[in-house]
Design a protein around this motif. Structure first.
Motif, mmCIF file in Angstrom:
data_model
loop_
_atom_site.group_PDB
_atom_site.id
_atom_site.type_symbol
_atom_site.label_atom_id
_atom_site.label_comp_id
_atom_site.label_asym_id
_atom_site.label_seq_id
_atom_site.Cartn_x
_atom_site.Cartn_y
_atom_site.Cartn_z
ATOM 1 N N ARG A 132 -1.568 -2.310 11.326
ATOM 2 C CA ARG A 132 -1.664 -1.891 10.128
ATOM 3 C C ARG A 132 -2.577 -2.928 9.325
ATOM 4 N NH1 ARG A 132 2.246 0.879 6.930
ATOM 5 N NH2 ARG A 132 2.703 0.082 4.827
ATOM 6 N N ASP A 133 -3.387 -2.324 8.381
ATOM 7 C CA ASP A 133 -4.467 -3.245 7.956
ATOM 8 C C ASP A 133 -3.857 -4.165 6.583
ATOM 9 O OD1 ASP A 133 -6.706 -4.720 7.038
ATOM 10 O OD2 ASP A 133 -7.809 -3.137 6.494
ATOM 11 N N GLU A 134 -2.661 -5.212 6.993
ATOM 12 C CA GLU A 134 -2.027 -5.699 6.090
ATOM 13 C C GLU A 134 -3.003 -6.808 5.302
ATOM 14 O OE1 GLU A 134 0.402 -6.054 4.414
ATOM 15 O OE2 GLU A 134 1.653 -4.268 5.666
ATOM 16 N N GLU A 135 -4.103 -7.257 6.090
ATOM 17 C CA GLU A 135 -4.926 -8.074 5.605
ATOM 18 C C GLU A 135 -5.424 -7.564 4.323
ATOM 19 O OE1 GLU A 135 -7.896 -9.254 8.403
ATOM 20 O OE2 GLU A 135 -8.822 -10.701 7.160
ATOM 21 N N SER A 136 -6.051 -6.540 4.232
ATOM 22 C CA SER A 136 -6.667 -5.733 3.086
ATOM 23 C C SER A 136 -5.619 -5.517 2.087
ATOM 24 C CB SER A 136 -7.435 -4.572 3.541
ATOM 25 O OG SER A 136 -8.420 -4.857 4.502
ATOM 26 N N ALA A 137 -4.491 -4.922 2.418
ATOM 27 C CA ALA A 137 -3.592 -4.696 1.489
ATOM 28 C C ALA A 137 -3.071 -6.091 0.522
ATOM 29 C CB ALA A 137 -2.425 -4.207 2.037
ATOM 30 N N LYS A 138 -3.043 -7.197 1.345
ATOM 31 C CA LYS A 138 -2.611 -8.355 0.736
ATOM 32 C C LYS A 138 -3.691 -8.745 -0.254
ATOM 33 C CE LYS A 138 -1.384 -12.768 2.518
ATOM 34 N NZ LYS A 138 -1.245 -13.388 3.733
ATOM 35 N N ARG A 141 -3.315 -6.727 -3.380
ATOM 36 C CA ARG A 141 -2.084 -7.210 -4.026
ATOM 37 C C ARG A 141 -2.507 -8.526 -4.785
ATOM 38 N NH1 ARG A 141 1.070 -6.713 0.779
ATOM 39 N NH2 ARG A 141 1.233 -4.538 0.965
ATOM 40 N N SER A 147 1.906 -2.247 -5.830
ATOM 41 C CA SER A 147 2.246 -1.766 -4.413
ATOM 42 C C SER A 147 2.080 -0.228 -4.638
ATOM 43 C CB SER A 147 3.419 -2.187 -3.753
ATOM 44 O OG SER A 147 3.370 -3.525 -3.623
ATOM 45 N N PHE A 152 -1.251 3.835 2.020
ATOM 46 C CA PHE A 152 -1.540 3.579 3.514
ATOM 47 C C PHE A 152 -1.770 4.969 4.296
ATOM 48 C CE2 PHE A 152 0.530 -0.127 2.192
ATOM 49 C CZ PHE A 152 -0.194 -1.178 2.861
ATOM 50 N N THR A 173 -11.363 0.476 3.640
ATOM 51 C CA THR A 173 -10.486 0.706 2.590
ATOM 52 C C THR A 173 -11.101 1.400 1.257
ATOM 53 O OG1 THR A 173 -9.052 -0.573 0.782
ATOM 54 C CG2 THR A 173 -11.006 -1.848 1.770
#
Ligand code: ATP
Ligand code: MG
Length: 593
Positions: A132-138, A141, A147, A152, A173
């Motif tokens: 999962r592309d947590e890096e981009s989501a973070k 945020r 959120s 996703f 993204t």
């Protein structure tokens, strides 16, 4: 904010962040026979995204005209065009997700002043192969996006590449703007096609290399590739929800309303949008040297023009038979003129070619009439003989032989569309095979003179572009031991001075004795395993690329001299017109002094 202001703001913003501005290149890809048209801002950058060093550096920005034939059936909705402009910024192994996303956000909310509360984003959800592309989501945020506005989605929506089976790929993204402004969380969501969320920008992060075993390894050079659609972004900036209601289209729609004596509403909307869109695409294609024909770009152009005509006809009150309509007066001139008038300052070649553009479209209108008159009996016969559906091959035959477009055949009876597209693909492959045979060196005569003249055509092609401009494109050539003949696109007669300049450049390059090098490339392999196939079909054959030092590079079958000095000298003996926007040059070898 107007489209012009948006483009300027975007370029200025990224130039300030250290990006170099790229030129807005021709819609016809150079040296890339796998694609008919440039379909994204990144298209001309493929070799650099795959690791070649770009002369302007690692941070690039552009506004690029694009044409997407794959979207042709979507045109008529409020968001998709065939021709559109795409803004983009790139990092070639330089900055990464943090900078890319932060700058996207800064541009949207600080420079364009879009309401942050109406922006939603999507990121890659992850699957069994890649996380999962947590890096981009973070990062999103951290910028204050809540959120509930970060969606996703799976590979299907938020992943780019690889192009073939293997090669660079990665998550992306996307940024959406809510054109309704309704409270978030009610009703629809991005990507569900409800028309509420306009996808305006996409940041692609090329971070993986997919191997032939299906493994995803991290890439050495990670790239950022972004694309923002000008037409859509202008819509949201102007608080509208229809691409055809901004200054880019309103004049065209008004012209179409006048011609057809109908209003832009209800059922008429779709046809009016198609006419405006297709004529805009046709105008830009012709300005870049395409003429209507049954092959390659010419086929697409023919289809665009004829579809526009069919829809114009459908707007008529008590429509006459299409054949009679076509034999009466040509009606599209005001629309075409408005397109040229609107874009001519930004795209001076449009103004230069304006007479040709109008002539090509009006001639195509006439040819359509003649073909339809001839093919009508065959069309009627086909309707009688076929079952419930006309098969695609037969419908394509009508197009190929009489120029009767799919839409006209469909008015008789439904057509198997997929079969039609397949028939076109096959037809395209056959004409490609013919071309590649030529590329493979199928010239009948390999005499010394012919070889010298062959290299001369490459020098001539480049010299013409140097002197006259990059709108010049080769449309034909023929070589005998006595002379070369070279056909190209250009709107007006060459002056004596221009001819002398061109001749002198060629002879200088000959004197400089530049080396001529050939490289064999399997297209798919040459650009790292089929990267280009993203843009069209893939052709397995090997292709030769000839370079004359760093002056000229062309896909060609040869044969060529090993260095330009061997040519001796060249003289242009004649220059003439061969049709709308096309010129012909004859040149011969002369002994150098
Ligand atoms: P969509 O899902 O809406 O077709 P896409 O995912 O194909 O868009 P990209 O390939 O990411 O779009 O292109 C980047 C941007 O270019 C999009 O965000 C959009 O703003 C714009 N764009 C793409 N296709 C079109 C089109 N046919 N007409 C107008 N703008 C387009
Ligand atoms: Mg798309």
């Amino acid at each position: 904010m107007t489209a012009k202001e948006l483009k300027k703001k975007y370029i200025d913003f990224f130039v300030k962040k250290g990006h170099k501005k790229l030129p807005n290149v021709s819609l016809i890809p150079e040296n890339d026979p796998t694609a008919l048209f440039i379909s994204a801002g990144m298209h001309p950058l493929v070799p650099y995204l795959l690791g070649e060093t770009h002369p302007l550096g690692k941070r690039l920005v552009s506004n690029q005209k694009c044409l997407r034939t794959v979207d042709i059936d979507k045109v008529g909705n409020s968001t998709h065009h065939t021709f559109f402009e795409m803004l983009g910024n790139w990092s070639l192994g330089d900055y990464w997700k943090k900078e890319a996303i932060e700058w996207s956000w800064e541009f949207l909310t600080k420079k364009l002043n879009l309401d942050p509360k109406r922006i939603s984003v999507s990121v890659f959800a992850g699957d069994k192969d890649t996380p999962r592309d947590e890096e981009s989501a973070k990062i999103w945020r951290s910028l204050g996006i809540s959120s509930e506005r970060i969606y996703f989605f799976p590979k299907e929506n938020n992943w780019w590449g690889p192009v073939g089976e293997t090669g660079p790929c990665g998550p992306d993204t996307e940024m959406f703007y809510d054109v309704t402004g309704k409270p978030h969380g009610l009703g629809c969501q991005p990507e569900d096609g409800c028309g509420r969320f306009f996808e305006i920008w996409n940041d692609v992060f090329m971070e993986y290399d997919k191997t032939s075993q299906g493994k995803f390894n991290l890439l050495k050079q990670k790239n950022v590739d972004t694309g923002m659609g000008v037409e859509r972004t202008v819509v949201v900036l102007q608080g509208k929800d229809d691409n055809y209601q901004t200054e880019l289209f309103t004049t065209l729609i008004n012209q179409i309303e006048k011609i057809s004596d109908k209003k832009y509403r209800g059922e008429n909307k779709k046809s009016m949008r198609i006419i405006a869109d297709h004529l805009r695409a046709a105008t830009f294609a012709i300005a870049d040297g395409v003429t209507p024909s049954n092959i390659e770009q010419g086929y697409v152009l023919r289809r665009l023009i004829r579809r526009a005509i069919v829809h114009e006809h459908s707007l008529e009150r008590d429509p006459p038979m299409l054949v009679d309509f076509l034999e009466a007066e040509y009606k599209l001139k005001p629309v075409v003129n408005s397109i040229v008038a609107f874009y001519q300052n930004e795209y001076p070649h449009l103004k230069k070619m304006s007479a040709n553009i109008d002539q090509e479209i009006s001639e195509e209108w006439k040819r359509f009439g003649v073909g339809l008159r001839r093919g009508y009996p065959a069309l009627v016969e086909m309707k009688k003989k076929s079952g419930k559906v006309i098969n695609g091959k037969d419908a394509f035959h009508l197009f190929e032989t009489y120029g009767i477009p799919l839409e006209v055949t469909e008015q008789m009876k439904p057509v198997d569309r997929r079969g039609f597209e397949e028939a076109f693909k096959r037809h395209r492959e056959i004409s490609r095979a013919g071309m590649e045979k030529k590329f493979a060196g199928g010239l009948a005569d390999h005499s010394e003179e012919v070889t010298k003249l062959h290299t001369t055509t490459h020098l001539l092609h480049q010299a013409l572009r140097d002197v006259l401009g990059t709108h010049v494109r080769q449309v034909g050539s023929n070589i005998t031991p006595e002379r070369l003949r070279f056909d190209f696109t250009h709107p007006e007669k060459l002056t004596e001075v221009e001819i002398k300049q061109i001749e002198s450049i060629i002879n200088k390059k000959i004197k400089a004795n530049l080396s001529v090098k050939m490289e064999m490339m399997i297209l798919a392999e040459a650009r790292k395993k089929g990267a280009l196939a993203f843009f069209g079909e893939r052709y397995g054959q090997k292709i030769k690329v000839y370079s004359i030092d760093d002056y000229s590079q062309e896909i060609c079958g040869g044969p060529h001299v090993s260095s330009t000095g061997k040519i001796g000298g060249v003289k242009i003996v004649k220059e003439q017109a061969i049709g709308a926007g096309r010129r012909r040059i004859y040149a011969k070898l002369v002994t150098s002094d």
